[in-house]
Scaffold this motif. Sequence first.
Motif, PDB file in Angstrom:
ATOM      1  N   ALA A  71     -72.862 -22.149 120.203  1.00 55.50           N
ATOM      2  CA  ALA A  71     -72.713 -20.691 120.150  1.00 55.50           C
ATOM      3  C   ALA A  71     -72.096 -20.217 118.840  1.00 55.50           C
ATOM      4  N   LYS A  72     -71.021 -20.861 118.414  1.00 57.53           N
ATOM      5  CA  LYS A  72     -70.320 -20.426 117.200  1.00 57.53           C
ATOM      6  C   LYS A  72     -71.247 -20.450 115.985  1.00 57.53           C
ATOM      7  N   GLU A  73     -72.037 -21.515 115.858  1.00 57.92           N
ATOM      8  CA  GLU A  73     -72.964 -21.625 114.738  1.00 57.92           C
ATOM      9  C   GLU A  73     -74.092 -20.607 114.846  1.00 57.92           C
ATOM     10  N   PHE A  74     -74.652 -20.457 116.050  1.00 50.69           N
ATOM     11  CA  PHE A  74     -75.739 -19.514 116.280  1.00 50.69           C
ATOM     12  C   PHE A  74     -75.296 -18.086 115.968  1.00 50.69           C
ATOM     13  N   LEU A  75     -74.139 -17.695 116.497  1.00 54.13           N
ATOM     14  CA  LEU A  75     -73.646 -16.346 116.268  1.00 54.13           C
ATOM     15  C   LEU A  75     -73.272 -16.142 114.804  1.00 54.13           C
ATOM     16  N   GLY A  76     -72.742 -17.181 114.171  1.00 57.08           N
ATOM     17  CA  GLY A  76     -72.419 -17.082 112.748  1.00 57.08           C
ATOM     18  C   GLY A  76     -73.654 -16.819 111.912  1.00 57.08           C
ATOM     19  N   LYS A  77     -74.748 -17.528 112.209  1.00 52.87           N
ATOM     20  CA  LYS A  77     -76.003 -17.302 111.486  1.00 52.87           C
ATOM     21  C   LYS A  77     -76.511 -15.895 111.739  1.00 52.87           C
ATOM     22  N   SER A  78     -76.417 -15.422 112.993  1.00 53.59           N
ATOM     23  CA  SER A  78     -76.863 -14.069 113.321  1.00 53.59           C
ATOM     24  C   SER A  78     -76.051 -13.036 112.556  1.00 53.59           C
ATOM     25  N   LEU A  79     -74.736 -13.233 112.495  1.00 55.80           N
ATOM     26  CA  LEU A  79     -73.882 -12.304 111.771  1.00 55.80           C
ATOM     27  C   LEU A  79     -74.166 -12.336 110.277  1.00 55.80           C
ATOM     28  N   ASP A  80     -74.443 -13.524 109.738  1.00 57.09           N
ATOM     29  CA  ASP A  80     -74.789 -13.633 108.316  1.00 57.09           C
ATOM     30  C   ASP A  80     -76.060 -12.845 108.017  1.00 57.09           C
ATOM     31  N   GLN A  81     -77.065 -12.963 108.884  1.00 56.35           N
ATOM     32  CA  GLN A  81     -78.321 -12.230 108.691  1.00 56.35           C
ATOM     33  C   GLN A  81     -78.081 -10.729 108.785  1.00 56.35           C
ATOM     34  N   TYR A  82     -77.261 -10.313 109.752  1.00 56.97           N
ATOM     35  CA  TYR A  82     -76.934  -8.895 109.899  1.00 56.97           C
ATOM     36  C   TYR A  82     -76.211  -8.392 108.654  1.00 56.97           C
ATOM     37  N   HIS A  83     -75.254  -9.179 108.154  1.00 51.56           N
ATOM     38  CA  HIS A  83     -74.498  -8.793 106.966  1.00 51.56           C
ATOM     39  C   HIS A  83     -75.415  -8.662 105.760  1.00 51.56           C
ATOM     40  N   GLU A  84     -76.357  -9.598 105.588  1.00 47.86           N
ATOM     41  CA  GLU A  84     -77.304  -9.530 104.474  1.00 47.86           C
ATOM     42  C   GLU A  84     -78.153  -8.267 104.551  1.00 47.86           C
ATOM     43  N   ALA A  85     -78.655  -7.952 105.747  1.00 47.65           N
ATOM     44  CA  ALA A  85     -79.480  -6.755 105.918  1.00 47.65           C
ATOM     45  C   ALA A  85     -78.661  -5.493 105.649  1.00 47.65           C
ATOM     46  N   LEU A  86     -77.430  -5.469 106.134  1.00 46.63           N
ATOM     47  CA  LEU A  86     -76.556  -4.312 105.922  1.00 46.63           C
ATOM     48  C   LEU A  86     -76.218  -4.162 104.441  1.00 46.63           C
ATOM     49  N   SER A  87     -75.952  -5.265 103.763  1.00 49.30           N
ATOM     50  CA  SER A  87     -75.640  -5.213 102.337  1.00 49.30           C
ATOM     51  C   SER A  87     -76.826  -4.686 101.540  1.00 49.30           C
ATOM     52  N   ALA A  88     -78.032  -5.118 101.902  1.00 52.06           N
ATOM     53  CA  ALA A  88     -79.238  -4.637 101.226  1.00 52.06           C
ATOM     54  C   ALA A  88     -79.412  -3.136 101.454  1.00 52.06           C
ATOM     55  N   ARG A  89     -79.129  -2.671 102.675  1.00 54.97           N
ATOM     56  CA  ARG A  89     -79.244  -1.242 102.985  1.00 54.97           C
ATOM     57  C   ARG A  89     -78.224  -0.433 102.184  1.00 54.97           C
ATOM     58  N   ILE A  90     -77.004  -0.928 102.080  1.00 52.93           N
ATOM     59  CA  ILE A  90     -75.971  -0.240 101.306  1.00 52.93           C
ATOM     60  C   ILE A  90     -76.376  -0.161  99.845  1.00 52.93           C
ATOM     61  N   GLU A  91     -76.882  -1.265  99.310  1.00 51.52           N
ATOM     62  CA  GLU A  91     -77.317  -1.286  97.911  1.00 51.52           C
ATOM     63  C   GLU A  91     -78.441  -0.271  97.682  1.00 51.52           C
ATOM     64  N   HIS A  92     -79.383  -0.204  98.611  1.00 48.35           N
ATOM     65  CA  HIS A  92     -80.487   0.750  98.511  1.00 48.35           C
ATOM     66  C   HIS A  92     -79.954   2.187  98.515  1.00 48.35           C
ATOM     67  N   LEU A  93     -79.026   2.494  99.420  1.00 54.89           N
ATOM     68  CA  LEU A  93     -78.471   3.839  99.499  1.00 54.89           C
ATOM     69  C   LEU A  93     -77.671   4.187  98.245  1.00 54.89           C
ATOM     70  N   GLU A  94     -76.948   3.218  97.699  1.00 58.12           N
ATOM     71  CA  GLU A  94     -76.200   3.456  96.463  1.00 58.12           C
ATOM     72  C   GLU A  94     -77.140   3.750  95.308  1.00 58.12           C
ATOM     73  N   GLN A  95     -78.283   3.046  95.245  1.00 58.03           N
ATOM     74  CA  GLN A  95     -79.269   3.299  94.202  1.00 58.03           C
ATOM     75  C   GLN A  95     -79.871   4.700  94.352  1.00 58.03           C
ATOM     76  N   LEU A  96     -80.150   5.091  95.584  1.00 55.15           N
ATOM     77  CA  LEU A  96     -80.664   6.439  95.825  1.00 55.15           C
ATOM     78  C   LEU A  96     -79.657   7.486  95.374  1.00 55.15           C
ATOM     79  N   LEU A  97     -78.395   7.246  95.662  1.00 56.88           N
ATOM     80  CA  LEU A  97     -77.339   8.182  95.281  1.00 56.88           C
ATOM     81  C   LEU A  97     -77.209   8.265  93.763  1.00 56.88           C
ATOM     82  N   GLU A  98     -77.299   7.137  93.094  1.00 58.69           N
ATOM     83  CA  GLU A  98     -77.224   7.123  91.630  1.00 58.69           C
ATOM     84  C   GLU A  98     -78.370   7.904  91.008  1.00 58.69           C
ATOM     85  N   ASN A  99     -79.541   7.858  91.628  1.00 65.77           N
ATOM     86  CA  ASN A  99     -80.731   8.520  91.092  1.00 65.77           C
ATOM     87  C   ASN A  99     -80.818   9.989  91.485  1.00 65.77           C
TER      88      ASN A  99
END
Length: 106
Positions: A71-99
């Motif tokens: 469970a710990k490993e499975f949930l850790g991988k899931s959280l890592d994937q969620y964090h990556e997707a969230l980070s990409a979304r934040i970066e996209h929104l920051e780029q939109l704001l800059e433009n």
Amino acid sequence: LEYSGTVLFNSSSVSLQHGVIYGLVGPNGTGKSSFFDVLRSRILPGFPDDLTITLVRSDQRFDADNGDLPAKEFLGKSLDQYHEALSARIEHLEQLLENTNEEEKI
């Protein structure tokens, strides 16, 4: 909040959002399972009836794409994937704001 004669929380509050997965981590014997028992009983004032609560024990295993994982490993991988997707979304929104020019920001 008291469970089986033990005070779990005193003068505390918890805010949960729909669609978010939460985890509770701590040493053995600190009341994690007791807290989940209270949540599942839905005795807390204001606790939503439509919220799903699932207890995943640390020794439980999951059939993941890359094999059977604890469970710990499975949930850790899931959280890592969620964090990556969230980070990409934040970066996209920051780029939109800059433009966006100053007049459009208002």
